[in-house]
Design a protein around this motif. Sequence first.
Motif, short mmCIF file in Angstrom:
data_model
loop_
_atom_site.label_atom_id
_atom_site.label_comp_id
_atom_site.label_asym_id
_atom_site.label_seq_id
_atom_site.Cartn_x
_atom_site.Cartn_y
_atom_site.Cartn_z
N UNK A 193 0.84 -1.19 0.00
CA UNK A 193 0.00 0.00 0.00
C UNK A 193 0.88 1.24 0.00
N UNK A 194 0.48 2.23 -0.77
CA UNK A 194 1.24 3.49 -0.83
C UNK A 194 0.89 4.37 0.37
N UNK A 252 -7.47 -4.96 -3.89
CA UNK A 252 -6.14 -4.38 -4.11
C UNK A 252 -5.26 -5.30 -4.93
N UNK A 253 -5.27 -6.59 -4.61
CA UNK A 253 -4.44 -7.54 -5.36
C UNK A 253 -4.90 -7.66 -6.80
N UNK A 254 -6.18 -7.53 -7.06
CA UNK A 254 -6.67 -7.53 -8.44
C UNK A 254 -6.11 -6.34 -9.21
N UNK A 255 -6.11 -5.19 -8.58
CA UNK A 255 -5.59 -3.98 -9.22
C UNK A 255 -4.08 -4.08 -9.42
N UNK A 256 -3.37 -4.55 -8.41
CA UNK A 256 -1.92 -4.67 -8.50
C UNK A 256 -1.50 -5.70 -9.54
N UNK A 257 -2.28 -6.76 -9.66
CA UNK A 257 -1.95 -7.82 -10.61
C UNK A 257 -2.29 -7.45 -12.05
N UNK A 258 -3.12 -6.43 -12.21
CA UNK A 258 -3.57 -6.04 -13.55
C UNK A 258 -2.50 -5.32 -14.35
N UNK A 259 -1.50 -4.76 -13.66
CA UNK A 259 -0.46 -4.01 -14.36
C UNK A 259 0.43 -3.31 -13.37
N UNK A 260 1.19 -2.39 -13.84
CA UNK A 260 2.13 -1.66 -12.99
C UNK A 260 1.39 -0.56 -12.23
N UNK A 261 0.47 -0.97 -11.36
CA UNK A 261 -0.36 -0.02 -10.63
C UNK A 261 0.08 0.10 -9.18
N UNK A 271 -1.63 1.20 -5.22
CA UNK A 271 -2.91 1.27 -4.51
C UNK A 271 -2.75 2.02 -3.20
N UNK A 272 -3.65 2.97 -2.98
CA UNK A 272 -3.81 3.61 -1.67
C UNK A 272 -5.24 3.35 -1.22
N UNK A 273 -5.49 3.57 0.07
CA UNK A 273 -6.77 3.21 0.66
C UNK A 273 -7.39 4.41 1.39
N UNK A 274 -8.71 4.56 1.23
CA UNK A 274 -9.48 5.53 1.98
C UNK A 274 -10.73 4.84 2.49
#
Length: 217
Positions: free
Chosen positions: A55-56, A197-206, A208-211
């Motif tokens: 997480x950023x 989050x893992x779906x987003x991270x696995x989709x490409x060089x992305x 993730x931050x959380x709110x």
Amino acid sequence: MIADLLFPNRCIACNRIIDAQLLTCPLCMEQIHFTHTGYLDDSFMKQKCSLLFPVENAFALMNFEKENVSRRIIHDLKYRSREHVGRILAGWTTGQLDFQDQKPDLLVPVPLHPKKLKERGYNQLHLFTESLSAFYNIPFDHELIKRNHYSKAQALKDKQHRLETKNTFSITQAISGKHILLIDDVFTTGNTLATVAWEILSAGNNKVSILVMAVDV
């Protein structure tokens, strides 16, 4: 207005008559325990996320406590057709959330399953996300994440069932090189957010931050 006289706005916690634009009376507002931690801080919220996924940054508006006003607010937003509460919570958030030099590229709320959306009539995160989008001038996407399985409310599940989220979500379009701010109402176990989050991270060089509106403490 006659409607205001016949049906006055009342405090969400104690039922006192309050101004039409407010959510709580001043006394109940004082009972809400805001986190008062910054988006870039090494906060309790960020530490909890870091145990589950890279997480950023992370931000929680309130502490989610048993028998507290914050719990009543989230409950009314989700289960009592008070969608407008999302806009009020967004206003509270903008008063505390400063992205500084790490502004995300896209706001993405955790989705409901279409059946749950039809039952509830709205996603409790959409108005909240759209209000933040307008304030910070950051685009949002309600369709990037798809919930694949219908399930009962998290609040009604036991702990074991809350952990069963395999293949629950999927990405609907190619996305890479983006900093996504993932938005949810309450961080409890963190399992739902971690799965998305893992779906987003696995989709490409992305990144993730959380709110979240509230974090369980």
